[in-house]
Design a protein around this motif. Structure first.
Motif, PDB file in Angstrom:
ATOM      1  N   HIS A 338       0.827  -1.206   0.000  1.00 60.11           N
ATOM      2  CA  HIS A 338       0.000   0.000   0.000  1.00 60.11           C
ATOM      3  C   HIS A 338       0.868   1.266   0.000  1.00 60.11           C
ATOM      4  N   ARG A 339       1.950   1.253   0.757  1.00 56.63           N
ATOM      5  CA  ARG A 339       2.820   2.428   0.806  1.00 56.63           C
ATOM      6  C   ARG A 339       3.510   2.666  -0.534  1.00 56.63           C
ATOM      7  N   VAL A 340       3.944   1.590  -1.166  1.00 54.70           N
ATOM      8  CA  VAL A 340       4.590   1.727  -2.483  1.00 54.70           C
ATOM      9  C   VAL A 340       3.588   2.297  -3.490  1.00 54.70           C
ATOM     10  N   VAL A 341       2.368   1.801  -3.479  1.00 58.43           N
ATOM     11  CA  VAL A 341       1.340   2.301  -4.393  1.00 58.43           C
ATOM     12  C   VAL A 341       1.040   3.769  -4.104  1.00 58.43           C
ATOM     13  N   ALA A 342       0.967   4.143  -2.817  1.00 57.55           N
ATOM     14  CA  ALA A 342       0.695   5.538  -2.458  1.00 57.55           C
ATOM     15  C   ALA A 342       1.771   6.455  -3.014  1.00 57.55           C
ATOM     16  N   ALA A 343       3.043   6.081  -2.847  1.00 57.00           N
ATOM     17  CA  ALA A 343       4.127   6.912  -3.370  1.00 57.00           C
ATOM     18  C   ALA A 343       4.065   7.011  -4.889  1.00 57.00           C
ATOM     19  N   HIS A 344       3.657   5.927  -5.545  1.00 55.29           N
ATOM     20  CA  HIS A 344       3.568   5.915  -7.011  1.00 55.29           C
ATOM     21  C   HIS A 344       2.423   6.796  -7.506  1.00 55.29           C
ATOM     22  N   LEU A 345       1.289   6.796  -6.789  1.00 61.00           N
ATOM     23  CA  LEU A 345       0.103   7.521  -7.248  1.00 61.00           C
ATOM     24  C   LEU A 345       0.087   8.984  -6.815  1.00 61.00           C
ATOM     25  N   ASP A 349      -2.782  10.775  -8.770  1.00 54.63           N
ATOM     26  CA  ASP A 349      -4.126  10.662  -8.192  1.00 54.63           C
ATOM     27  C   ASP A 349      -4.001  10.818  -6.687  1.00 54.63           C
ATOM     28  N   PRO A 350      -3.954  12.058  -6.204  1.00 51.79           N
ATOM     29  CA  PRO A 350      -3.698  12.283  -4.777  1.00 51.79           C
ATOM     30  C   PRO A 350      -4.722  11.637  -3.860  1.00 51.79           C
ATOM     31  N   ALA A 351      -5.990  11.660  -4.251  1.00 55.01           N
ATOM     32  CA  ALA A 351      -7.014  11.077  -3.382  1.00 55.01           C
ATOM     33  C   ALA A 351      -6.765   9.585  -3.189  1.00 55.01           C
ATOM     34  N   ALA A 352      -6.489   8.860  -4.284  1.00 55.93           N
ATOM     35  CA  ALA A 352      -6.205   7.426  -4.182  1.00 55.93           C
ATOM     36  C   ALA A 352      -4.913   7.191  -3.406  1.00 55.93           C
ATOM     37  N   ALA A 353      -3.918   8.041  -3.626  1.00 56.44           N
ATOM     38  CA  ALA A 353      -2.641   7.885  -2.922  1.00 56.44           C
ATOM     39  C   ALA A 353      -2.830   8.012  -1.409  1.00 56.44           C
ATOM     40  N   ILE A 354      -3.650   8.961  -0.983  1.00 56.61           N
ATOM     41  CA  ILE A 354      -3.885   9.156   0.456  1.00 56.61           C
ATOM     42  C   ILE A 354      -4.590   7.943   1.041  1.00 56.61           C
ATOM     43  N   ARG A 355      -5.561   7.397   0.327  1.00 59.00           N
ATOM     44  CA  ARG A 355      -6.253   6.212   0.841  1.00 59.00           C
ATOM     45  C   ARG A 355      -5.298   5.034   0.978  1.00 59.00           C
ATOM     46  N   HIS A 356      -4.406   4.848  -0.005  1.00 55.67           N
ATOM     47  CA  HIS A 356      -3.435   3.755   0.094  1.00 55.67           C
ATOM     48  C   HIS A 356      -2.460   3.990   1.247  1.00 55.67           C
ATOM     49  N   ALA A 357      -2.038   5.242   1.446  1.00 52.65           N
ATOM     50  CA  ALA A 357      -1.126   5.531   2.552  1.00 52.65           C
ATOM     51  C   ALA A 357      -1.768   5.194   3.892  1.00 52.65           C
ATOM     52  N   LEU A 358      -3.038   5.533   4.036  1.00 49.23           N
ATOM     53  CA  LEU A 358      -3.729   5.218   5.291  1.00 49.23           C
ATOM     54  C   LEU A 358      -3.893   3.712   5.451  1.00 49.23           C
ATOM     55  N   ASP A 359      -4.216   2.998   4.353  1.00 52.43           N
ATOM     56  CA  ASP A 359      -4.316   1.538   4.423  1.00 52.43           C
ATOM     57  C   ASP A 359      -2.962   0.909   4.751  1.00 52.43           C
ATOM     58  N   GLY A 360      -1.894   1.587   4.367  1.00 54.93           N
ATOM     59  CA  GLY A 360      -0.553   1.088   4.670  1.00 54.93           C
ATOM     60  C   GLY A 360      -0.032   1.533   6.012  1.00 54.93           C
ATOM     61  N   ARG A 387     -11.970  17.301   2.836  1.00 57.36           N
ATOM     62  CA  ARG A 387     -12.535  17.197   4.178  1.00 57.36           C
ATOM     63  C   ARG A 387     -12.515  15.740   4.662  1.00 57.36           C
ATOM     64  N   GLY A 388     -12.963  14.822   3.810  1.00 57.59           N
ATOM     65  CA  GLY A 388     -13.005  13.424   4.214  1.00 57.59           C
ATOM     66  C   GLY A 388     -11.619  12.854   4.453  1.00 57.59           C
ATOM     67  N   LEU A 389     -10.653  13.219   3.597  1.00 58.40           N
ATOM     68  CA  LEU A 389      -9.306  12.696   3.751  1.00 58.40           C
ATOM     69  C   LEU A 389      -8.644  13.256   5.002  1.00 58.40           C
ATOM     70  N   ARG A 390      -8.891  14.519   5.283  1.00 58.86           N
ATOM     71  CA  ARG A 390      -8.329  15.116   6.496  1.00 58.86           C
ATOM     72  C   ARG A 390      -8.912  14.452   7.735  1.00 58.86           C
ATOM     73  N   ALA A 391     -10.211  14.150   7.693  1.00 63.80           N
ATOM     74  CA  ALA A 391     -10.853  13.486   8.834  1.00 63.80           C
ATOM     75  C   ALA A 391     -10.305  12.078   9.035  1.00 63.80           C
ATOM     76  N   ALA A 392      -9.866  11.443   7.957  1.00 61.54           N
ATOM     77  CA  ALA A 392      -9.343  10.088   8.070  1.00 61.54           C
ATOM     78  C   ALA A 392      -7.944  10.047   8.677  1.00 61.54           C
ATOM     79  N   LEU A 393      -7.257  11.183   8.716  1.00 63.41           N
ATOM     80  CA  LEU A 393      -5.921  11.220   9.303  1.00 63.41           C
ATOM     81  C   LEU A 393      -6.000  11.090  10.820  1.00 63.41           C
ATOM     82  N   PRO A 394      -4.982  10.477  11.429  1.00 67.56           N
ATOM     83  CA  PRO A 394      -4.933  10.480  12.892  1.00 67.56           C
ATOM     84  C   PRO A 394      -4.914  11.919  13.419  1.00 67.56           C
TER      85      PRO A 394
END
Length: 855
Positions: A338-345, A349-360, A387-394
């Motif tokens: 997931h982290r490798v995919v996040a760095a690649h995207l 595609d920042p939105a997808a990259a953030i979701r992968h980073a959180l999954d990783g 807004r949704g991505l910020r809320a998903a952050l710790p």
């Protein structure tokens, strides 16, 4: 050999007939020496072939291969066993010593080929699971067998055997049925559901088809697990994990792969799409493994080249369950993937990259991507995701300054009144509220405030960072362009913003700036530059999946305007409609602008229905009840232009408001001169043309030059005015207009006046011109597709009924009978149609009606 190896398998219980696939297979086998049936596991290849074999018109020999058959000598023996019922002489001697003797294999293959040549041409040999054969075995045995004439062969497997059949393929001797043909259609899924006795409505069936994409085994496993229980509206949200295919996937797909390929498939399935660069980042040697996955047909679809290489999309259902398998078997490997995919995207595609980073489990990476890429999200209109991505952050990452900056943009866009104490966030919040938020000020006030923000910097001192400044330059530049046209200040803002975005890798923001620059080129009349720039924007946006985003609206508008000036009306219409759709409600000014130009295009085409649709957009009430002044004036101008096109010049001129910005535009003044000339008011036409020249001079001072369409239109209007009084001056003006139009490919400013200039254009060829091709084009265009007459808009409903019948082969008497009219009434309508369309016969009426969109 077990007897079942050479017998046609029995179709499973409860099988639903698929006439579409049956017919396709029968036609393919009947028309080719070799038929390849290739698809991943679970697509019903064996079942389909078994059904066909039971009804085949000629004899069928069936051989089910297994891994032990992957040895040349054994495969020859197996083929001999399978073909023995059809050709007894083909059965080889089975002694192992003879197999090992020098030259034995070649002699036995020769004997096999000789026996096959004696079979009737209607005989068919089916080899199932040919993917189990290695390249060496397939080449040494099947290669010679297929090279010579004999029975027809059907090779079925999960992927193509390594066979030298390209020569046969080029000769048209190879037919193919692949995954797309074997997948269930939505209607076939409904048939399977009904055959299983499962109660389900159309919504449930569609949900099942969409989540499985017609993969037959997945459909059957879903029904066996009763996932349609309680079907209805909730089932529209059927999830991938609701279809229990994990066991099948592990046993039949992953379990059959070499270890390195199975590991790669699990890791790569973390991403919805994979390319060679991402594959290498996931696993050393990943590009080679990806290529092997593609060769094996492992649920990958080629979606085309992006950047430097091909991109493949996983079957969503397969990828979802493969990810689940990886997470259970090796949680750490799943997180790393997931982290490798996040760095690649991240850059794409920042939105997808953030979701992968959180999954990783990498919140720091997610926060960094959000902080770096928020301009792209805002420009694309995806601020809700911020807004949704910020809320998903710790919690501890939510106060990161860059994240707060992104949140300010989202808050401002949604006008929810929330804020924070960060100076940059306050600055960008004010900027976004000024241009994007509901209740924003007028366009003039927005431009004024935006420029002041750029000049003053962050509240409390200092300058905005690159992200905020680049966004500000884009928003100010595009608003100024809508308001003032291509003035130097707007172009400076856009050029600086685009350069800064390109430097920092903000793709969407860069495309937004480039799209507005293309629009500025179109407004200047530089059609070639506008088309070239806009097409680059559209192509790049398509690579990122942003075809319908608001950032491409101005690029489509630029293409539409440029195509209109070039008199390419069909292309113009398509781009302008795309601009309206992309602009949507977030960029209402662009939508109305595009619809207004589209209305003018429809007038030129004689497209009454298209004109009505375009005017619905331009005339629709503004959301807050206060449409910008320049667009309100543009709406009035469109009404006047429409009246002029309908041959009602006095009514059109009565709407002219000399204080209105729309009617004081140089092109509008030239249009007034044309109308006044048409009704014989020569002096008034000259005064209007003089006013157009003064307005053009003022525009040139503001813009650094006269827009080419304005110059061409004014010169053409001068030529029309001088045509009757000063022949030499008229020809000089016409030649100057042609010279101004030619470098930019401008045709429409002359085409609009082609009827008035027709005698002058004809004489101009003898007078002498450096632009004879353009003159000829104008003369031919006016002859083949004359400007719509007023009466073309006024066909009665009954005349339209008769017109529709004229394109058929019906006689006048037959038309009368079909419409329940007398023959005399039909002839009266036909004469009226010919008169109104300006034609002299039936064929010409149909041709002209098609050109004008009446048919």
């Amino acid at each position: 050999m077990p007897g079942g190896k050479f017998t046609v398998p029995r179709p499973p219980h409860g099988l639903v007939a698929r006439s579409r696939c049956d017919a396709a297979l029968a036609a393919t086998v009947g028309g080719h020496r070799l038929t390849v049936v290739s698809a991943p596991a679970g697509f019903g290849k064996t079942t389909l072939l078994a059904q066909w074999a039971a009804r085949a018109p000629g004899p069928v020999a069936w051989v089910s291969l297994d891994p032990l058959d992957d040895e040349p000598g054994r495969l020859v023996r197996v083929l001999g066993e399978g073909l023995a019922p059809l050709a007894p002489g083909v059965r080889p001697d089975a002694g192992p010593a003879s197999v090992r003797a020098p030259g034995t294999l070649a002699r036995r293959v020769d004997a096999l080929v000789t026996a096959l040549e004696t079979l009737p041409p209607e005989a068919v040999v089916v080899l199932d699971d040919v993917h189990l054969l290695s390249a060496r075995t397939a080449r040494e045995v099947l290669g010679p067998v297929l090279r010579y004439a004999g029975p027809r062969f059907v090779l079925a497997g999960r992927y193509d055997a390594a066979l030298p059949v390209n020569r046969m393929r080029m000769a048209g001797e190879v037919g193919e049925l692949r995954e797309r043909a074997l997948a269930f259609t939505e209607e076939e899924v409904a048939d399977v559901v009904r055959a299983a006795g499962v109660p389900a409505d159309g919504t449930a069936v569609r949900a099942l088809w969409e989540v499985t994409r017609g993969w037959p085994v997945a459909v059957r496993l879903a029904l066996a697990a009763d996932v349609l229980a309680g079907s209805g509206e909730p089932l529209a949200q059927l999830r991938d994990r609701d279809v229990p295919i994990t066991g099948y996937l592990v046993e039949e797909v992953i379990g059959s792969l070499p270890d390195d390929l199975a590991d790669f498939l699990l890791r790569a399935s973390v991403a919805a799409q994979v390319d060679p660069e991402l594959a290498e980042a996931l696993v050393p040697g990943g590009a080679r493994l990806l290529d092997e996955c593609v060769g094996r047909g492992l649920f990958l679809t080629d979606v085309g080249d992006v950047g430097d290489g091909p991109v493949y999309r996983w079957h969503a259902l397969v990828a979802a369950h493969a990810r689940a398998v990886l997470a259970r078997r090796d949680p750490l490997a799943a997180r790393v993937a997931h982290r490798v995919v996040a760095a690649h995207l991240g850059p794409r595609d920042p939105a997808a990259a953030i979701r992968h980073a959180l999954d990783g489990h990498a919140p720091d990476l997610a926060a960094r991507v959000l902080g770096e890429r928020w301009p792209d999200l805002v420009v694309r209109g995806d601020v809700g995701q911020v807004r949704g991505l910020r809320a998903a952050l710790p919690p501890r990452y939510r106060s990161d300054p860059d994240v707060l900056l992104a949140l300010a943009a989202a808050h401002a866009y949604e006008a929810d009144g929330e804020g924070d104490d960060d100076g940059r966030a306050a600055w960008v919040g004010e900027l976004v509220r000024t241009f994007l938020g509901p209740g924003r000020p007028s366009l003039q006030e927005s431009v004024r405030r935006g420029r002041a923000l750029l000049d003053d910097g962050v509240a409390g001192g200092g300058a905005p960072d690159d992200a905020a400044r680049a966004l500000g330059l884009y928003l100010v530049g595009r608003a100024a362009l809508q308001l003032y046209g291509p003035d130097p200040a707007a172009l400076t803002h856009l050029a600086e913003g685009g350069a800064l975005a390109a430097e920092r890798g903000w793709v969407a923001l860069e495309l937004g700036c480039r799209a507005e620059e293309a629009l500025a080129a179109a407004q200047r009349g530089d059609a070639g530059a506008a088309l070239a720039a806009a097409q680059v924007v559209l192509a790049t946006a398509a690579l990122h999946g942003w075809q319908g985003a608001g950032i491409v609206a101005s690029a489509h508008l630029a293409c539409g305007i440029a195509a209109y000036w070039r008199d390419e009306l069909c292309a113009a219409s398509g781009h302008l409609q795309a601009a309206v759709e992309a602009a949507g409600r977030n960029r209402r000014e662009v939508a109305v602008h595009a619809a207004g130009v589209l209305a003018i295009v429809c007038l030129a085409q004689g497209d009454a229905p298209g004109l009505a649709r375009a005017r619905e957009i331009t005339d629709a009430p503004w959301p807050d009840g206060s449409a910008p002044e320049h667009l309100t004036a543009f709406r009035d101008f469109l009404t006047a232009v429409q009246l002029g096109a309908e041959d009602r010049p006095r009514e059109a001129l009565a709407l002219v408001d000399e204080t209105s910005v729309a009617f004081s535009d140089p092109l509008a003044l030239g249009w007034q001169s044309d109308l006044l000339l048409r009704i014989g008011e020569i002096e008034a036409a000259e005064r209007a043309l003089d006013a157009a020249e003064r307005a053009a001079a003022a525009a040139a001072a503001a813009l650094g030059g006269t827009p080419a369409p304005v110059r061409v239109a004014n010169l053409a209007a001068q030529a029309a005015l001088r045509a009757d009084e000063d022949d030499a001056a008229a020809h000089l003006a016409l030649e100057a207009a042609l010279a101004a139009a030619a470098p930019h490919g401008l045709v429409r400013p002359l085409r609009d006046r082609a009827a008035a200039l027709h005698p002058l254009l004809s004489a101009h060829l003898e007078w002498g011109s450096a632009h004879e091709p353009l003159v000829t084009r104008l003369l031919v265009a006016e002859h083949e597709s004359p400007a719509p007459r007023a009466s073309a808009w006024d066909l009665t409903p009954r005349e339209r009924d008769v017109l529709a019948c004229l394109r058929s082969s019906l006689t006048s008497e037959e038309i009368a009978g079909s419409l329940f009219l007398s023959i005399n009434t039909v002839k009266t309508h036909m004469r009226a149609i010919y008169r109104k369309l300006g034609v002299d016969g039936r064929r010409a009426a149909v041709r002209t009606a098609v050109q004008r969109g009446l048919l």
